[in-house]
Design a protein around this motif. Structure first.
Motif, mmCIF file in Angstrom:
data_model
loop_
_atom_site.group_PDB
_atom_site.id
_atom_site.type_symbol
_atom_site.label_atom_id
_atom_site.label_comp_id
_atom_site.label_asym_id
_atom_site.label_seq_id
_atom_site.Cartn_x
_atom_site.Cartn_y
_atom_site.Cartn_z
ATOM 1 N N GLY A 1 64.860 65.266 40.568
ATOM 2 C CA GLY A 1 64.449 63.824 40.709
ATOM 3 C C GLY A 1 63.073 63.976 41.481
ATOM 4 N N ARG A 2 63.247 64.424 42.589
ATOM 5 C CA ARG A 2 62.279 64.081 43.686
ATOM 6 C C ARG A 2 60.639 64.493 42.966
ATOM 7 N NH1 ARG A 2 61.275 68.288 48.039
ATOM 8 N NH2 ARG A 2 61.305 70.381 46.913
ATOM 9 N N PHE A 3 60.711 65.430 42.148
ATOM 10 C CA PHE A 3 59.435 65.796 41.323
ATOM 11 C C PHE A 3 58.935 65.079 40.452
ATOM 12 C CE2 PHE A 3 60.912 70.046 43.103
ATOM 13 C CZ PHE A 3 59.853 70.254 43.865
ATOM 14 N N LEU A 4 59.971 64.240 39.973
ATOM 15 C CA LEU A 4 59.625 63.356 38.794
ATOM 16 C C LEU A 4 59.084 62.098 39.492
ATOM 17 C CD1 LEU A 4 62.622 63.896 36.233
ATOM 18 C CD2 LEU A 4 60.359 64.649 36.032
ATOM 19 N N VAL A 5 59.675 61.607 40.605
ATOM 20 C CA VAL A 5 59.405 60.288 41.255
ATOM 21 C C VAL A 5 57.945 60.656 41.846
ATOM 22 C CG1 VAL A 5 59.742 59.403 43.597
ATOM 23 C CG2 VAL A 5 61.537 59.856 42.110
ATOM 24 N N GLN A 6 57.564 61.760 42.372
ATOM 25 C CA GLN A 6 56.226 62.023 42.888
ATOM 26 C C GLN A 6 55.269 62.076 41.892
ATOM 27 O OE1 GLN A 6 54.115 65.100 42.805
ATOM 28 N NE2 GLN A 6 52.569 63.944 44.360
ATOM 29 N N TRP A 7 55.408 62.709 40.646
ATOM 30 C CA TRP A 7 54.469 62.576 39.681
ATOM 31 C C TRP A 7 54.349 61.379 38.919
ATOM 32 C CZ3 TRP A 7 56.425 64.010 33.911
ATOM 33 C CH2 TRP A 7 55.354 64.284 33.172
ATOM 34 N N ILE A 8 55.250 60.669 38.905
ATOM 35 C CA ILE A 8 55.141 59.226 38.533
ATOM 36 C C ILE A 8 54.354 58.388 39.288
ATOM 37 C CG2 ILE A 8 56.440 57.063 37.880
ATOM 38 C CD1 ILE A 8 58.731 58.898 36.631
ATOM 39 N N ALA A 9 54.658 58.660 40.667
ATOM 40 C CA ALA A 9 53.876 57.863 41.667
ATOM 41 C C ALA A 9 52.156 58.337 41.726
ATOM 42 C CB ALA A 9 54.586 57.964 43.069
ATOM 43 N N SER A 10 52.088 59.450 41.561
ATOM 44 C CA SER A 10 50.733 60.054 41.559
ATOM 45 C C SER A 10 49.937 59.529 40.322
ATOM 46 C CB SER A 10 50.810 61.577 41.706
ATOM 47 O OG SER A 10 51.105 61.977 42.903
ATOM 48 N N GLU A 11 50.650 59.624 39.164
ATOM 49 C CA GLU A 11 50.205 59.264 38.026
ATOM 50 C C GLU A 11 49.645 57.617 38.086
ATOM 51 O OE1 GLU A 11 48.864 60.704 35.099
ATOM 52 O OE2 GLU A 11 49.615 62.581 36.077
ATOM 53 N N ARG A 12 50.399 56.972 38.588
ATOM 54 C CA ARG A 12 50.099 55.612 38.799
ATOM 55 C C ARG A 12 49.238 55.121 39.545
ATOM 56 N NH1 ARG A 12 56.292 52.824 39.011
ATOM 57 N NH2 ARG A 12 56.721 52.950 36.747
ATOM 58 N N ALA B 1 60.578 57.790 48.361
ATOM 59 C CA ALA B 1 61.879 58.073 47.386
ATOM 60 C C ALA B 1 61.765 59.677 47.228
ATOM 61 C CB ALA B 1 61.750 57.281 46.085
ATOM 62 N N PHE B 2 60.532 60.260 47.436
ATOM 63 C CA PHE B 2 60.591 61.739 47.371
ATOM 64 C C PHE B 2 61.439 62.342 48.376
ATOM 65 C CE2 PHE B 2 58.904 65.753 48.476
ATOM 66 C CZ PHE B 2 58.526 66.395 47.598
ATOM 67 N N TRP B 3 61.093 61.619 49.522
ATOM 68 C CA TRP B 3 62.117 62.314 50.901
ATOM 69 C C TRP B 3 63.518 62.103 50.680
ATOM 70 C CZ3 TRP B 3 59.637 66.013 52.047
ATOM 71 C CH2 TRP B 3 57.998 66.202 52.388
ATOM 72 N N VAL B 4 63.804 60.933 50.157
ATOM 73 C CA VAL B 4 65.058 60.546 49.999
ATOM 74 C C VAL B 4 66.066 61.177 48.994
ATOM 75 C CG1 VAL B 4 66.802 58.483 48.903
ATOM 76 C CG2 VAL B 4 64.584 58.067 50.490
ATOM 77 N N PHE B 5 65.333 61.591 47.738
ATOM 78 C CA PHE B 5 65.778 62.525 46.818
ATOM 79 C C PHE B 5 65.741 64.007 47.409
ATOM 80 C CE2 PHE B 5 65.110 59.393 43.628
ATOM 81 C CZ PHE B 5 65.680 59.805 42.550
ATOM 82 N N SER B 6 64.931 64.296 48.187
ATOM 83 C CA SER B 6 64.811 65.842 49.007
ATOM 84 C C SER B 6 66.236 65.819 49.822
ATOM 85 C CB SER B 6 63.671 65.892 49.843
ATOM 86 O OG SER B 6 62.480 65.756 48.957
ATOM 87 N N ILE B 7 66.477 64.702 50.699
ATOM 88 C CA ILE B 7 67.559 64.669 51.528
ATOM 89 C C ILE B 7 68.802 64.765 50.601
ATOM 90 C CG2 ILE B 7 69.034 63.189 53.201
ATOM 91 C CD1 ILE B 7 66.856 64.587 54.737
ATOM 92 N N ALA B 8 68.777 64.118 49.794
ATOM 93 C CA ALA B 8 70.184 64.002 48.716
ATOM 94 C C ALA B 8 70.499 65.121 48.240
ATOM 95 C CB ALA B 8 70.053 62.704 47.844
#
Length: 109
Positions: free
Chosen positions: A24-35, A44-51
């Protein structure tokens, strides 16, 4: 040819949840970068990374896999450090770094 049999256990579910969080962290990062139309690493990338890292570390400990344990534990240190940097910056406590030219004392300087 043999098929691997899959027995659903609570720990297998924990492993899949951890992997899903980590993905999920990669999806969050990809969407943020596309936007943003540029490379962005959202909080959120780091939150998903920790979780995902904590969940996968628990699974690795259950599996008693030292390679997997070391990899996840090391990653958690990096993720936590990045969360610290983000929070510190948001609180306005980021130190100002002033770049100074180096003074050379050799023949070229």
């Amino acid at each position: 040819m043999s098929m691997m049999s899959l027995t659903i256990t609570p720990w297998l579910i924990v492993g899949f949840i951890g992997q899903a969080l980590f993905t999920g962290r990669f999806l969050v990062q990809w969407i943020a970068s596309e936007r943003a139309r540029r490379s962005v690493v959202p909080f959120a990338f780091w939150v998903f990374s920790i979780a995902g890292g904590v969940t996968l570390l628990a699974y690795a400990i259950y599996r008693e896999d030292p390679v997997f344990i070391l990899g996840q534990a090391a990653g958690l240190l990096i993720y936590a450090r990045n969360i610290y940097f983000v929070i510190r910056e948001r609180l306005g406590r980021t130190p100002v770094v002033v770049a100074r030219p180096e003074h050379r004392t050799d023949a070229a300087g």
